[in-house]
Scaffold this motif. Structure first.
Motif, short mmCIF file in Angstrom:
data_model
loop_
_atom_site.label_atom_id
_atom_site.label_comp_id
_atom_site.label_asym_id
_atom_site.label_seq_id
_atom_site.Cartn_x
_atom_site.Cartn_y
_atom_site.Cartn_z
N ALA A 84 0.83 -1.21 0.00
CA ALA A 84 0.00 0.00 0.00
C ALA A 84 0.86 1.26 0.00
O ALA A 84 0.51 2.26 -0.64
CB ALA A 84 -0.94 0.00 1.20
N GLU A 85 2.00 1.22 0.68
CA GLU A 85 2.86 2.39 0.76
C GLU A 85 3.47 2.74 -0.60
O GLU A 85 3.76 3.90 -0.88
CB GLU A 85 3.98 2.15 1.78
N THR A 86 3.65 1.75 -1.47
CA THR A 86 4.23 2.02 -2.78
C THR A 86 3.21 2.54 -3.77
O THR A 86 3.55 3.29 -4.69
CB THR A 86 4.86 0.75 -3.38
N GLY A 87 1.96 2.11 -3.64
CA GLY A 87 0.96 2.48 -4.63
C GLY A 87 1.08 1.69 -5.92
O GLY A 87 0.52 2.08 -6.95
N ILE A 88 1.79 0.55 -5.88
CA ILE A 88 2.03 -0.21 -7.10
C ILE A 88 0.75 -0.79 -7.68
O ILE A 88 0.62 -0.96 -8.90
CB ILE A 88 3.07 -1.32 -6.83
N PHE A 89 -0.24 -1.08 -6.82
CA PHE A 89 -1.53 -1.59 -7.29
C PHE A 89 -2.56 -0.46 -7.31
O PHE A 89 -2.60 0.39 -6.40
CB PHE A 89 -2.03 -2.73 -6.40
N PHE A 90 -3.42 -0.45 -8.31
CA PHE A 90 -4.40 0.62 -8.44
C PHE A 90 -5.56 0.15 -9.32
O PHE A 90 -5.49 -0.91 -9.96
CB PHE A 90 -3.75 1.87 -9.05
N HIS A 91 -6.63 0.93 -9.32
CA HIS A 91 -7.80 0.64 -10.16
C HIS A 91 -7.60 1.22 -11.56
O HIS A 91 -7.01 2.29 -11.72
CB HIS A 91 -9.06 1.21 -9.53
N GLU A 92 -8.14 0.54 -12.55
CA GLU A 92 -7.99 0.98 -13.93
C GLU A 92 -8.60 2.36 -14.15
O GLU A 92 -8.13 3.12 -14.99
CB GLU A 92 -8.62 -0.05 -14.87
N ALA A 93 -9.63 2.69 -13.37
CA ALA A 93 -10.28 4.00 -13.52
C ALA A 93 -9.35 5.15 -13.19
O ALA A 93 -9.62 6.30 -13.57
CB ALA A 93 -11.52 4.06 -12.63
N GLN A 94 -8.23 4.87 -12.50
CA GLN A 94 -7.28 5.93 -12.16
C GLN A 94 -6.39 6.33 -13.34
O GLN A 94 -5.69 7.33 -13.27
CB GLN A 94 -6.39 5.48 -10.98
N LEU A 95 -6.45 5.55 -14.40
CA LEU A 95 -5.59 5.83 -15.55
C LEU A 95 -6.25 6.84 -16.48
O LEU A 95 -6.61 6.55 -17.63
CB LEU A 95 -5.28 4.53 -16.31
N LEU A 96 -6.40 8.04 -15.97
CA LEU A 96 -6.95 9.15 -16.74
C LEU A 96 -6.02 10.35 -16.62
O LEU A 96 -5.54 10.65 -15.51
CB LEU A 96 -8.35 9.53 -16.23
N PRO A 97 -5.72 11.04 -17.71
CA PRO A 97 -4.89 12.24 -17.60
C PRO A 97 -5.46 13.21 -16.59
O PRO A 97 -6.66 13.49 -16.58
CB PRO A 97 -4.93 12.81 -19.02
N GLY A 98 -4.60 13.68 -15.70
CA GLY A 98 -5.02 14.59 -14.64
C GLY A 98 -5.26 13.91 -13.31
O GLY A 98 -5.36 14.58 -12.28
N SER A 99 -5.37 12.58 -13.31
CA SER A 99 -5.55 11.86 -12.06
C SER A 99 -4.30 11.96 -11.19
O SER A 99 -3.18 12.03 -11.70
CB SER A 99 -5.85 10.37 -12.32
N ALA A 100 -4.50 11.97 -9.88
CA ALA A 100 -3.39 12.03 -8.93
C ALA A 100 -3.20 10.66 -8.28
O ALA A 100 -4.18 10.00 -7.92
CB ALA A 100 -3.64 13.09 -7.87
N MET A 101 -1.94 10.24 -8.15
CA MET A 101 -1.62 8.95 -7.53
C MET A 101 -0.46 9.16 -6.56
O MET A 101 0.54 9.79 -6.92
CB MET A 101 -1.24 7.92 -8.59
#
Length: 307
Positions: A84-101
Protein backbone atom coordinates in the motif's frame (compact mmCIF):
# COMPACT_ATOMS: atom_id res chain seq x y z
CA UNK A 1 31.77 -26.95 -8.71
CA UNK A 2 33.43 -25.18 -5.79
CA UNK A 3 33.14 -21.39 -5.23
CA UNK A 4 36.79 -20.65 -6.09
CA UNK A 5 36.42 -22.28 -9.52
CA UNK A 6 33.22 -20.35 -10.17
CA UNK A 7 34.91 -17.11 -9.15
CA UNK A 8 37.69 -17.77 -11.67
CA UNK A 9 35.13 -18.42 -14.42
CA UNK A 10 33.37 -15.13 -13.65
CA UNK A 11 36.59 -13.11 -13.58
CA UNK A 12 37.75 -14.57 -16.91
CA UNK A 13 34.31 -13.99 -18.46
CA UNK A 14 34.49 -10.30 -17.57
CA UNK A 15 38.15 -9.75 -18.37
CA UNK A 16 37.54 -8.35 -21.84
CA UNK A 17 34.64 -6.10 -20.90
CA UNK A 18 34.63 -2.51 -22.07
CA UNK A 19 34.08 -0.10 -19.20
CA UNK A 20 31.38 2.53 -19.42
CA UNK A 21 28.08 1.68 -21.07
CA UNK A 22 27.82 -1.96 -22.23
CA UNK A 23 29.56 -2.42 -25.58
CA UNK A 24 27.42 -3.42 -28.53
CA UNK A 25 29.72 -6.37 -29.20
CA UNK A 26 28.98 -8.19 -25.93
CA UNK A 27 27.24 -11.56 -26.43
CA UNK A 28 24.13 -10.39 -24.57
CA UNK A 29 23.82 -7.23 -26.69
CA UNK A 30 24.38 -9.19 -29.90
CA UNK A 31 21.76 -11.73 -28.90
CA UNK A 32 19.27 -8.98 -28.02
CA UNK A 33 19.74 -7.27 -31.37
CA UNK A 34 19.22 -10.52 -33.28
CA UNK A 35 16.30 -11.74 -31.18
CA UNK A 36 14.43 -8.44 -30.92
CA UNK A 37 15.17 -6.40 -34.05
CA UNK A 38 13.89 -2.87 -33.75
CA UNK A 39 13.91 -2.92 -29.94
CA UNK A 40 16.70 -1.02 -28.19
CA UNK A 41 17.91 -2.75 -25.04
CA UNK A 42 16.39 -0.73 -22.15
CA UNK A 43 18.89 1.22 -20.06
CA UNK A 44 17.92 -0.64 -16.89
CA UNK A 45 18.69 -3.99 -18.54
CA UNK A 46 21.92 -2.70 -20.10
CA UNK A 47 23.11 -1.54 -16.67
CA UNK A 48 22.45 -4.97 -15.12
CA UNK A 49 24.22 -6.71 -18.03
CA UNK A 50 27.21 -4.41 -17.53
CA UNK A 51 27.25 -5.22 -13.82
CA UNK A 52 27.23 -8.94 -14.62
CA UNK A 53 30.31 -8.54 -16.81
CA UNK A 54 32.33 -6.29 -14.53
CA UNK A 55 31.40 -7.50 -11.03
CA UNK A 56 31.23 -11.03 -9.70
CA UNK A 57 28.33 -11.70 -7.27
CA UNK A 58 30.71 -14.07 -5.50
CA UNK A 59 32.80 -11.21 -4.15
CA UNK A 60 29.86 -9.07 -3.04
CA UNK A 61 27.80 -9.76 0.06
CA UNK A 62 24.24 -10.71 -0.80
CA UNK A 63 21.82 -8.74 1.37
CA UNK A 64 18.16 -9.52 1.84
CA UNK A 65 16.18 -6.45 0.77
CA UNK A 66 12.43 -6.04 0.23
CA UNK A 67 11.36 -6.73 -3.35
CA UNK A 68 8.31 -5.03 -4.82
CA UNK A 69 8.71 -6.98 -8.05
CA UNK A 70 7.66 -10.31 -6.52
CA UNK A 71 4.50 -8.71 -5.16
CA UNK A 72 3.12 -8.52 -8.70
CA UNK A 73 3.19 -12.31 -9.16
CA UNK A 74 -0.19 -14.04 -9.06
CA UNK A 75 0.74 -16.20 -6.06
CA UNK A 76 2.27 -13.39 -4.00
CA UNK A 77 1.66 -13.07 -0.26
CA UNK A 78 3.61 -9.83 0.24
CA UNK A 79 2.89 -7.57 3.20
CA UNK A 80 -0.22 -5.49 2.29
CA UNK A 81 1.06 -2.50 4.27
CA UNK A 82 4.33 -2.44 2.34
CA UNK A 83 2.44 -2.77 -0.93
CA UNK A 84 0.00 0.00 0.00
CA UNK A 85 2.86 2.39 0.76
CA UNK A 86 4.23 2.02 -2.78
CA UNK A 87 0.96 2.48 -4.63
CA UNK A 88 2.03 -0.21 -7.10
CA UNK A 89 -1.53 -1.59 -7.29
CA UNK A 90 -4.40 0.62 -8.44
CA UNK A 91 -7.80 0.64 -10.16
CA UNK A 92 -7.99 0.98 -13.93
CA UNK A 93 -10.28 4.00 -13.52
CA UNK A 94 -7.28 5.93 -12.16
CA UNK A 95 -5.59 5.83 -15.55
CA UNK A 96 -6.95 9.15 -16.74
CA UNK A 97 -4.89 12.24 -17.60
CA UNK A 98 -5.02 14.59 -14.64
CA UNK A 99 -5.55 11.86 -12.06
CA UNK A 100 -3.39 12.03 -8.93
CA UNK A 101 -1.62 8.95 -7.53
CA UNK A 102 0.49 8.70 -4.39
CA UNK A 103 3.50 6.52 -5.19
CA UNK A 104 6.78 5.46 -3.65
CA UNK A 105 9.14 3.17 -5.54
CA UNK A 106 12.17 2.56 -3.29
CA UNK A 107 15.48 1.56 -4.80
CA UNK A 108 15.81 -2.22 -4.88
CA UNK A 109 18.78 -4.55 -4.98
CA UNK A 110 20.17 -4.53 -8.52
CA UNK A 111 21.29 -8.13 -8.96
CA UNK A 112 23.67 -8.55 -11.89
CA UNK A 113 22.51 -10.28 -15.08
CA UNK A 114 25.21 -12.90 -15.55
CA UNK A 115 26.66 -13.74 -18.98
CA UNK A 116 24.81 -16.75 -20.38
CA UNK A 117 27.83 -19.08 -20.26
CA UNK A 118 28.52 -18.15 -16.63
CA UNK A 119 24.88 -18.49 -15.55
CA UNK A 120 24.91 -22.05 -16.87
CA UNK A 121 27.71 -22.96 -14.43
CA UNK A 122 26.30 -21.31 -11.29
CA UNK A 123 24.07 -23.37 -8.96
CA UNK A 124 20.37 -22.61 -9.06
CA UNK A 125 18.17 -25.61 -8.28
CA UNK A 126 19.74 -26.76 -5.00
CA UNK A 127 19.37 -24.56 -1.91
CA UNK A 128 22.43 -26.05 -0.23
CA UNK A 129 24.60 -25.49 -3.31
CA UNK A 130 23.47 -21.87 -3.65
CA UNK A 131 24.10 -21.11 0.02
CA UNK A 132 27.56 -22.72 -0.12
CA UNK A 133 28.59 -21.01 -3.35
CA UNK A 134 27.61 -17.53 -2.20
CA UNK A 135 28.64 -18.07 1.44
CA UNK A 136 25.12 -17.39 2.75
CA UNK A 137 24.56 -18.55 6.35
CA UNK A 138 21.75 -21.08 6.79
CA UNK A 139 18.91 -19.61 8.83
CA UNK A 140 19.66 -16.03 7.72
CA UNK A 141 17.21 -13.68 6.03
CA UNK A 142 19.23 -14.07 2.85
CA UNK A 143 18.86 -17.86 2.98
CA UNK A 144 15.11 -17.46 3.47
CA UNK A 145 14.90 -15.27 0.36
CA UNK A 146 16.85 -17.79 -1.71
CA UNK A 147 14.64 -20.63 -0.45
CA UNK A 148 11.50 -18.64 -1.29
CA UNK A 149 12.70 -17.90 -4.82
CA UNK A 150 13.54 -21.55 -5.47
CA UNK A 151 10.10 -22.51 -4.17
CA UNK A 152 8.40 -19.96 -6.40
CA UNK A 153 10.27 -21.26 -9.43
CA UNK A 154 9.53 -24.91 -8.70
CA UNK A 155 5.86 -24.72 -7.70
CA UNK A 156 3.27 -25.38 -10.43
CA UNK A 157 1.56 -22.42 -12.13
CA UNK A 158 -1.94 -21.32 -11.18
CA UNK A 159 -4.82 -22.32 -13.45
CA UNK A 160 -4.52 -20.74 -16.88
CA UNK A 161 -0.95 -19.50 -16.29
CA UNK A 162 2.27 -20.45 -18.05
CA UNK A 163 5.49 -19.64 -16.20
CA UNK A 164 9.23 -20.28 -16.12
CA UNK A 165 12.31 -18.98 -14.30
CA UNK A 166 15.39 -17.90 -16.24
CA UNK A 167 18.93 -17.15 -15.05
CA UNK A 168 20.30 -15.17 -18.01
CA UNK A 169 19.05 -12.55 -20.43
CA UNK A 170 19.17 -15.03 -23.30
CA UNK A 171 17.10 -17.65 -21.49
CA UNK A 172 14.64 -14.97 -20.33
CA UNK A 173 14.02 -13.83 -23.91
CA UNK A 174 13.70 -17.40 -25.17
CA UNK A 175 11.25 -18.30 -22.39
CA UNK A 176 9.10 -15.28 -23.16
CA UNK A 177 9.04 -16.05 -26.88
CA UNK A 178 8.09 -19.64 -26.15
CA UNK A 179 5.16 -18.42 -24.06
CA UNK A 180 4.12 -16.14 -26.90
CA UNK A 181 4.07 -19.18 -29.15
CA UNK A 182 6.70 -18.01 -31.59
CA UNK A 183 10.14 -19.08 -32.67
CA UNK A 184 10.07 -16.27 -35.21
CA UNK A 185 11.06 -12.95 -33.69
CA UNK A 186 9.03 -10.85 -36.10
CA UNK A 187 6.24 -9.06 -34.30
CA UNK A 188 7.80 -9.42 -30.82
CA UNK A 189 9.28 -6.51 -28.91
CA UNK A 190 10.27 -5.71 -25.33
CA UNK A 191 9.72 -2.80 -22.95
CA UNK A 192 10.41 -1.72 -19.37
CA UNK A 193 9.32 1.05 -17.05
CA UNK A 194 11.59 4.10 -17.31
CA UNK A 195 12.09 5.68 -13.89
CA UNK A 196 15.04 7.13 -12.00
CA UNK A 197 17.55 4.49 -10.98
CA UNK A 198 17.15 5.45 -7.33
CA UNK A 199 13.40 4.95 -7.51
CA UNK A 200 10.59 7.44 -6.97
CA UNK A 201 10.30 9.29 -3.64
CA UNK A 202 6.94 9.10 -1.93
CA UNK A 203 4.77 11.99 -3.09
CA UNK A 204 1.76 12.74 -5.25
CA UNK A 205 2.23 12.18 -8.98
CA UNK A 206 -0.04 13.37 -11.76
CA UNK A 207 -0.95 11.19 -14.72
CA UNK A 208 0.09 13.25 -17.75
CA UNK A 209 -0.71 10.76 -20.52
CA UNK A 210 -1.93 7.18 -20.95
CA UNK A 211 -1.24 5.16 -24.10
CA UNK A 212 -2.45 1.64 -24.75
CA UNK A 213 0.46 -0.77 -25.29
CA UNK A 214 0.20 -1.94 -28.88
CA UNK A 215 0.04 -5.71 -28.56
CA UNK A 216 -2.15 -8.78 -28.84
CA UNK A 217 -0.39 -10.93 -26.25
CA UNK A 218 1.99 -10.18 -23.36
CA UNK A 219 4.53 -11.94 -21.17
CA UNK A 220 5.75 -10.30 -17.96
CA UNK A 221 9.16 -11.16 -16.51
CA UNK A 222 9.70 -10.15 -12.88
CA UNK A 223 12.96 -10.10 -10.96
CA UNK A 224 12.90 -12.39 -7.93
CA UNK A 225 15.36 -12.11 -5.00
CA UNK A 226 18.60 -14.04 -5.61
CA UNK A 227 22.37 -13.37 -5.48
CA UNK A 228 22.30 -12.87 -9.27
CA UNK A 229 19.46 -11.86 -11.58
CA UNK A 230 16.70 -14.43 -11.92
CA UNK A 231 13.52 -13.61 -13.83
CA UNK A 232 10.20 -15.34 -13.36
CA UNK A 233 8.24 -14.95 -16.58
CA UNK A 234 4.53 -15.65 -16.79
CA UNK A 235 1.56 -15.28 -19.10
CA UNK A 236 -2.13 -15.82 -18.52
CA UNK A 237 -4.10 -16.13 -21.72
CA UNK A 238 -5.65 -12.94 -23.06
CA UNK A 239 -6.71 -11.47 -19.73
CA UNK A 240 -4.52 -8.37 -19.92
CA UNK A 241 -4.84 -4.74 -20.81
CA UNK A 242 -1.53 -2.89 -20.94
CA UNK A 243 -0.58 0.78 -20.95
CA UNK A 244 2.33 3.20 -20.90
CA UNK A 245 1.66 5.83 -18.23
CA UNK A 246 3.54 9.13 -18.09
CA UNK A 247 3.83 10.52 -14.55
CA UNK A 248 5.34 13.65 -13.04
CA UNK A 249 5.56 14.96 -9.50
CA UNK A 250 2.75 17.29 -8.50
CA UNK A 251 5.26 19.81 -7.13
CA UNK A 252 8.05 19.11 -9.57
CA UNK A 253 10.71 16.51 -9.02
CA UNK A 254 11.19 13.26 -10.93
CA UNK A 255 9.13 12.04 -13.87
CA UNK A 256 8.62 8.48 -15.05
CA UNK A 257 7.17 6.50 -17.92
CA UNK A 258 5.68 3.39 -16.38
CA UNK A 259 4.40 0.18 -17.87
CA UNK A 260 1.07 -0.76 -16.36
CA UNK A 261 -0.76 -4.07 -16.65
CA UNK A 262 -4.41 -4.57 -15.77
CA UNK A 263 -5.40 -8.17 -15.09
CA UNK A 264 -9.01 -8.68 -16.11
CA UNK A 265 -9.44 -12.21 -14.74
CA UNK A 266 -8.08 -12.72 -11.21
CA UNK A 267 -10.27 -15.72 -10.34
CA UNK A 268 -7.28 -18.08 -9.97
CA UNK A 269 -5.09 -15.71 -7.93
CA UNK A 270 -4.10 -16.46 -4.35
CA UNK A 271 -6.97 -15.07 -2.19
CA UNK A 272 -4.30 -13.71 0.19
CA UNK A 273 -2.73 -11.60 -2.57
CA UNK A 274 -2.11 -8.10 -1.14
CA UNK A 275 -3.75 -6.39 -4.12
CA UNK A 276 -7.18 -7.59 -3.01
CA UNK A 277 -6.86 -6.00 0.43
CA UNK A 278 -5.33 -2.79 -0.91
CA UNK A 279 -7.98 -2.36 -3.62
CA UNK A 280 -10.88 -3.73 -1.56
CA UNK A 281 -11.73 -6.43 -4.07
CA UNK A 282 -11.46 -10.23 -4.35
CA UNK A 283 -10.48 -13.00 -6.79
CA UNK A 284 -12.67 -12.67 -9.86
CA UNK A 285 -13.73 -9.15 -8.91
CA UNK A 286 -12.67 -5.86 -10.48
CA UNK A 287 -9.54 -5.81 -12.67
CA UNK A 288 -6.29 -5.47 -10.73
CA UNK A 289 -3.72 -3.07 -12.23
CA UNK A 290 -0.08 -2.70 -11.30
CA UNK A 291 3.02 -0.86 -12.44
CA UNK A 292 6.14 -2.74 -13.56
CA UNK A 293 9.10 -2.00 -11.23
CA UNK A 294 12.61 -1.03 -12.31
CA UNK A 295 14.41 -3.77 -14.23
CA UNK A 296 11.33 -5.92 -14.92
CA UNK A 297 10.61 -6.78 -18.56
CA UNK A 298 7.50 -7.07 -20.69
CA UNK A 299 7.45 -8.89 -24.01
CA UNK A 300 4.74 -7.97 -26.47
CA UNK A 301 3.48 -9.80 -29.53
CA UNK A 302 1.65 -7.88 -32.20
CA UNK A 303 0.36 -9.73 -35.24
CA UNK A 304 1.56 -8.04 -38.40
CA UNK A 305 3.63 -5.43 -36.55
CA UNK A 306 5.85 -3.54 -38.98
CA UNK A 307 9.17 -2.06 -37.91
Amino acid sequence: MDPSTLLLIMVVAGAGAVHGHPATDTPAAQFWEQALPGTTMPEAIADLVKKGIEHSPLVEHYSALPSISVCTLFSSVCNPRTVAETGIFFHEAQLLPGSAMTLSFPAEAEAAILPHDVAGKVPFGSLRDVLNTFDIPAGSDEAAQVRDTLRRCQEPPVAGEVKACATSLESTVRSAMGMLGTLNEQGVWAATSALPRGGLPRQTYVVRAVTALDGDRYVSCHRVPFPYAVYQCHAAGNGYRAYVVSLSGLRGGPAASMLAFCHVDTSSWNPAHPAFEVLNTHPGGMPVCHFMPYGDLAFVKKAGRAY
